[in-house]
Write a protein that holds these residues in place. Sequence first.
Motif, PDB file in Angstrom:
ATOM      1  N   UNK A 167       0.810  -1.217   0.000  1.00 30.97           N
ATOM      2  CA  UNK A 167       0.000   0.000   0.000  1.00 30.97           C
ATOM      3  C   UNK A 167       0.844   1.267   0.000  1.00 30.97           C
ATOM      4  N   UNK A 168       1.909   1.298   0.799  1.00 27.54           N
ATOM      5  CA  UNK A 168       2.727   2.498   0.887  1.00 27.54           C
ATOM      6  C   UNK A 168       3.394   2.821  -0.457  1.00 27.54           C
ATOM      7  N   UNK A 174       1.208   7.506  -6.353  1.00 30.75           N
ATOM      8  CA  UNK A 174       0.131   8.452  -6.634  1.00 30.75           C
ATOM      9  C   UNK A 174       0.480   9.861  -6.167  1.00 30.75           C
ATOM     10  N   UNK A 175       1.230   9.965  -5.068  1.00 28.11           N
ATOM     11  CA  UNK A 175       1.640  11.272  -4.555  1.00 28.11           C
ATOM     12  C   UNK A 175       2.550  11.990  -5.544  1.00 28.11           C
ATOM     13  N   UNK A 267      10.190  11.500  -0.200  1.00 26.42           N
ATOM     14  CA  UNK A 267       9.123  11.967  -1.090  1.00 26.42           C
ATOM     15  C   UNK A 267       8.481  10.830  -1.873  1.00 26.42           C
ATOM     16  N   UNK A 268       9.193   9.719  -2.003  1.00 27.74           N
ATOM     17  CA  UNK A 268       8.682   8.610  -2.798  1.00 27.74           C
ATOM     18  C   UNK A 268       9.098   8.652  -4.252  1.00 27.74           C
ATOM     19  N   UNK A 269      10.026   9.555  -4.585  1.00 28.47           N
ATOM     20  CA  UNK A 269      10.432   9.678  -5.987  1.00 28.47           C
ATOM     21  C   UNK A 269      11.138   8.413  -6.472  1.00 28.47           C
ATOM     22  N   UNK A 270      11.892   7.762  -5.573  1.00 25.68           N
ATOM     23  CA  UNK A 270      12.543   6.515  -5.961  1.00 25.68           C
ATOM     24  C   UNK A 270      11.529   5.434  -6.294  1.00 25.68           C
ATOM     25  N   UNK A 271      10.443   5.362  -5.517  1.00 24.51           N
ATOM     26  CA  UNK A 271       9.365   4.420  -5.796  1.00 24.51           C
ATOM     27  C   UNK A 271       8.722   4.708  -7.139  1.00 24.51           C
ATOM     28  N   UNK A 272       8.505   5.989  -7.422  1.00 26.86           N
ATOM     29  CA  UNK A 272       7.880   6.352  -8.690  1.00 26.86           C
ATOM     30  C   UNK A 272       8.742   5.914  -9.867  1.00 26.86           C
TER      31      UNK A 272
END
Length: 322
Positions: A167-168, A174-175, A267-272
């Motif tokens: 989920x994270x 999406x963020x 920020x989650x940029x690596x995930x994106x």
Amino acid sequence: MSLKINLCKDKNQWDSFVDLSPQGNIFCTTSYLDALGEDYDLVLVDENNQVKMGAIIIKQNGKPIKAPYPFTMYQGIFFDNAIYNMPKHRRVKKILTITEYLLAKLNDKYNRISFGLHYNVDDLRSFQWFNYHNPEKGQFKIALRYTGILDLCTWKSFDQYLLNIRTVRRQEYNKIKSSNFIIELSNDIDTLDLLHNKTFERQGIDRHNEEVRLLRSITHSALTKGYGQLLVCKNAEGIAISAIVFLYDRRCGYYMFAANDPEYRKTGCGTYLMLENIRQCREKGLLKVDMVGINSPGRGDFKTSFNAVPVPYFIVNWEKPE
């Protein structure tokens, strides 16, 4: 059975064999091998003038090195795809016979035999039985490793895939997708190198000069020869804050390098960037994504959070006794 061993001098012949072999992968193409900057032997085993098996020997100062070479996974043995069309009882015997022949011949020429075996090599008895009756001549040490394999054929769409990851990760994706960050392809290896250094500094790890050389050399080769891409995430001011390198062969995408500015790592940029590469791999018609190792707790958990399944592979090493 008439077997013969020889060195392959034709890079096109080697790459064609690797491409069709069930164990074929990007780390064994001559483009990738040349990017390492090391000497290597390409060994072929023929049966009645038909190539049945190949093996890679990477050397330093004229001697085989101990596997694995930095930033590589599978540099080992490869079989002719036609072998896998045989009935199982014939295939098993054929693979054992050819592998035992190869090891005996390499034993005569080299003081070390060391491979990182592809996970499709699942019968290791030839290595276990090496010098079975003469253990004083040295036997193989076999080490278990794991990688994460993501099957891209499981889901009907990328959106369906997103619903099945942690989920994270979906929230991070999406963020970023709804933010003012910029995602773009890049040829800027200096930026990748800078972010990679910042990542290591945050972890309190000194990068070795050899690691820096290989990161730059492999990425340059992948970009110029078309078997990889560098994807970068920039903030609203156009400053690069995250980068990722994926490599490709005909069937699989490989998560090779990733780097983040520590100020933006949450920020989650690596995930994106990871998910964007997975999406593009699916669009390219690739069958799988290889996470290139899940052998440390933190990295392993991050990679499996994208639904990669742990898959074992093996490092085998024999050294001639003094």
